[in-house]
Design an enzyme around this catalytic site. Structure first.
Site, PDB file in Angstrom:
ATOM      1  N   TYR A   1      39.937  16.432  11.235  1.00 29.03           N
ATOM      2  CA  TYR A   1      41.305  16.470  11.772  1.00 29.03           C
ATOM      3  C   TYR A   1      41.434  15.463  12.919  1.00 29.03           C
ATOM      4  CZ  TYR A   1      45.596  18.400  13.831  1.00 29.03           C
ATOM      5  OH  TYR A   1      46.866  18.551  14.332  1.00 29.03           O
TER       6      TYR A   1
ATOM      7  N   THR B   1      52.531  15.759  10.809  1.00 32.23           N
ATOM      8  CA  THR B   1      53.594  14.985  11.464  1.00 32.23           C
ATOM      9  C   THR B   1      53.692  15.338  12.949  1.00 32.23           C
ATOM     10  OG1 THR B   1      55.082  16.708  10.689  1.00 32.23           O
ATOM     11  CG2 THR B   1      55.079  14.659   9.433  1.00 32.23           C
TER      12      THR B   1
ATOM     13  N   SER C   1      45.459  31.257  12.489  1.00 31.49           N
ATOM     14  CA  SER C   1      44.824  32.426  13.096  1.00 31.49           C
ATOM     15  C   SER C   1      44.316  32.098  14.501  1.00 31.49           C
ATOM     16  CB  SER C   1      43.657  32.902  12.223  1.00 31.49           C
ATOM     17  OG  SER C   1      42.719  31.861  12.044  1.00 31.49           O
TER      18      SER C   1
ATOM     19  N   GLY D   1      40.600  31.077   9.907  1.00 29.39           N
ATOM     20  CA  GLY D   1      40.216  29.700   9.560  1.00 29.39           C
ATOM     21  C   GLY D   1      40.726  29.254   8.200  1.00 29.39           C
TER      22      GLY D   1
ATOM     23  N   ASP E   1      51.977  24.907  15.567  1.00 30.75           N
ATOM     24  CA  ASP E   1      51.523  26.287  15.371  1.00 30.75           C
ATOM     25  C   ASP E   1      51.933  27.193  16.534  1.00 30.75           C
ATOM     26  OD1 ASP E   1      50.466  24.995  13.241  1.00 30.75           O
ATOM     27  OD2 ASP E   1      48.377  25.405  13.686  1.00 30.75           O
TER      28      ASP E   1
ATOM     29  N   GLU F   1      43.782  24.545  23.020  1.00 32.48           N
ATOM     30  CA  GLU F   1      43.207  23.982  21.785  1.00 32.48           C
ATOM     31  C   GLU F   1      42.685  22.573  22.034  1.00 32.48           C
ATOM     32  OE1 GLU F   1      46.460  24.344  18.968  1.00 32.48           O
ATOM     33  OE2 GLU F   1      45.519  26.088  18.039  1.00 32.48           O
TER      34      GLU F   1
ATOM     35  N   GLY G   1      43.964  28.117   7.703  1.00 33.69           N
ATOM     36  CA  GLY G   1      45.129  27.242   7.824  1.00 33.69           C
ATOM     37  C   GLY G   1      46.427  28.002   8.031  1.00 33.69           C
ATOM     38  N   LEU G   2      46.326  29.286   8.419  1.00 34.22           N
ATOM     39  CA  LEU G   2      47.542  30.066   8.673  1.00 34.22           C
ATOM     40  C   LEU G   2      47.715  30.315  10.175  1.00 34.22           C
ATOM     41  CD1 LEU G   2      47.263  32.640   5.753  1.00 34.22           C
ATOM     42  CD2 LEU G   2      48.689  30.600   5.859  1.00 34.22           C
TER      43      LEU G   2
HETATM   44  C1  GLA Z   1      46.964  22.160  12.181  1.00 37.38           C
HETATM   45  C2  GLA Z   1      47.389  21.794  13.598  1.00 37.38           C
HETATM   46  C3  GLA Z   1      48.882  21.497  13.662  1.00 37.38           C
HETATM   47  C4  GLA Z   1      49.306  20.489  12.597  1.00 37.38           C
HETATM   48  C5  GLA Z   1      48.758  20.889  11.234  1.00 37.38           C
HETATM   49  C6  GLA Z   1      49.011  19.825  10.195  1.00 37.38           C
HETATM   50  O1  GLA Z   1      47.543  23.371  11.805  1.00 37.38           O
HETATM   51  O2  GLA Z   1      47.081  22.839  14.496  1.00 37.38           O
HETATM   52  O3  GLA Z   1      49.213  21.042  14.953  1.00 37.38           O
HETATM   53  O4  GLA Z   1      48.911  19.191  12.947  1.00 37.38           O
HETATM   54  O5  GLA Z   1      47.360  21.136  11.275  1.00 37.38           O
HETATM   55  O6  GLA Z   1      50.369  19.650   9.991  1.00 37.38           O
END
Ligand code: GLA
Length: 384
Positions: free
Chosen positions: A223, A35, A129, A124, A174, A162, A126-127
């Site tokens: 993505y 979102t 890092s 890598g 993030d 990024e 999804g937390l």
């Molecule tokens: C990654 C991106 C975030 C966000 C999520 C999905 O973590 O860095 O900006 O878009 O995916 O919600």
């Protein structure tokens, strides 16, 4: 404890004492996935899996980076780094060079530093890092150059790195949470209006992260593809971003979408934003079962409408959901690989972990489970 261990590592590597200590959290996102880059709502939490660093400034432009996790040492000269050399680099080194270039060009930082890293945020997965690593490097550069550290601005610097250097069209979620988090709170953030609000987490809420240990090399491109699809979908129906749509408006505009796929992306957005709003109510009432049901719905939408889940993520969700202690579960972050989060009653955390681990063991699979706590955003301290 972590501080002392890292000081010792730093001393062993650099034969001197560090001057500063840095601690940067990883993050989970309770709900509101994909979102942020659509002007929508997010509800992330900084967690107690952390990237720690010890550092000391130099009087010249040399930067020496030691990673205790990779047992690897790299050396750079800030003066030698230009845009082309950043573009030619890959992976880990590219993160460092991007930060050094950004520090030099945008933040007027010429002096280098020695830094030692130690992290227990799975990489890598999804937390977040990578946002943590960028933030740590930027903060180290600012400290070494005696510059002010502005928590409100730093997230936007991290996002710029990024987007412009690492080639990921990521949103602000993030970097924002790892900079601004408050202990025991989630951060509610409206990515369009930039309105933010700290949400106290119910004492009974237990949080588990399951790392499926899967990685996808194409995560970046997949993505960015979702990002592009959402931008196109918004354009097709004439809105600034997909979060401007209400459900009735979306349904009324259905024929304006060129494909069903784009309609489905928009439908995820509209419903996910609604789930974030509903989650605020459930969390405020301490109704963690109802909140759990919302995150499970979110998973189904990410799997079927937004199509960012994977076989392994779906499998992990199904496995943890089989436990009677689990109140809800979903994939988290960008998707395609990485982690799942699950919620339960805090006093059932151990039971849920135990049952889930047993179920995975019976399948001969070995994902890693973590019970996580909501901590504050990054911290730094002077060691002298
Ligand atoms: C990654 C991106 C975030 C966000 C999520 C999905 O973590 O860095 O900006 O878009 O995916 O919600």
């Amino acid at each position: 404890m972590e501080k002392l261990a890292l000081e010792a590592i730093f001393f062993r590597e650099f034969y001197k004492k560090p001057s500063h200590f840095l601690s940067v959290p990883g993050r989970i996102n309770l709900i509101g996935e994909h979102t942020d880059y659509n002007g929508g709502l997010v509800l992330p939490v900084a967690i107690d899996l952390t990237l720690n660093a010890a550092l000391k400034s130099h009087t010249d432009d040399t930067v020496i980076v030691y990673s205790d996790d990779m047992q690897e040492r790299k050396e750079f000269k800030i003066g030698n780094i230009d845009r082309a050399s950043v573009a030619q680099t890959v992976a880990y080194e590219k993160y460092i060079k991007s930060c050094l270039f950004y520090l030099k060009e945008k933040l007027n930082c010429q002096l280098g530093y020695s830094i030692a890293f130690k992290s227990n945020i799975p990489m890598g997965a999804g937390l977040s890092s990578s946002a943590a690593f960028i933030l740590a490097n930027l903060t180290a550069g600012l400290i070494a150059n005696n510059k002010a550290i502005n928590r409100e601005l730093l997230p936007f610097f991290v996002q710029e790195i990024e987007n412009d250097f690492m080639g990921l069209s990521s949103g602000i979620m993030d970097p924002l949470i790892i900079c601004l988090a408050k202990k025991n709170h989630a951060l509610y953030y409206d990515c369009d209006s930039r309105l933010k609000n700290y949400i106290e987490l119910p004492k009974e809420l237990g949080l588990i992260v399951i790392d499926t240990l899967t990685k996808r090399s194409l995560t970046h491109s997949a993505y960015n593809q979702r990002h592009a699809e959402c931008m196109r979908a918004a354009e097709e129906v004439g809105v600034k971003n997909l979060s401007q749509l209400t459900y009735p408006k979306l349904v009324g505009l259905k024929n304006n979408f060129s494909t069903e796929v784009l309609y489905n992306r928009a439908l995820h957005l509209v419903q996910e934003n609604a789930r974030v709003r509903q989650s605020l109510k459930e969390l405020a009432n301490g109704n963690i079962a109802a909140f759990g049901a919302l995150i499970t719905e979110s998973h189904a939408s990410l799997r079927d409408l937004f199509e960012v889940s994977s076989v392994e993520l779906n499998h992990a969700v199904a496995t943890v959901m089989r436990s009677k202690y689990c109140l809800g579960a979903r994939m988290m972050g960008a998707g395609f690989a990485g982690c799942v989060m699950a919620v339960c009653n805090r006093n059932q955390l151990e039971n849920l972990q135990h049952e889930t681990q047993k179920a995975f063991n019976a399948q001969g699979k070995a994902p890693k489970l973590y019970a996580v706590e909501a901590r504050s955003g990054f911290e730094f301290s002077n060691l002298r």
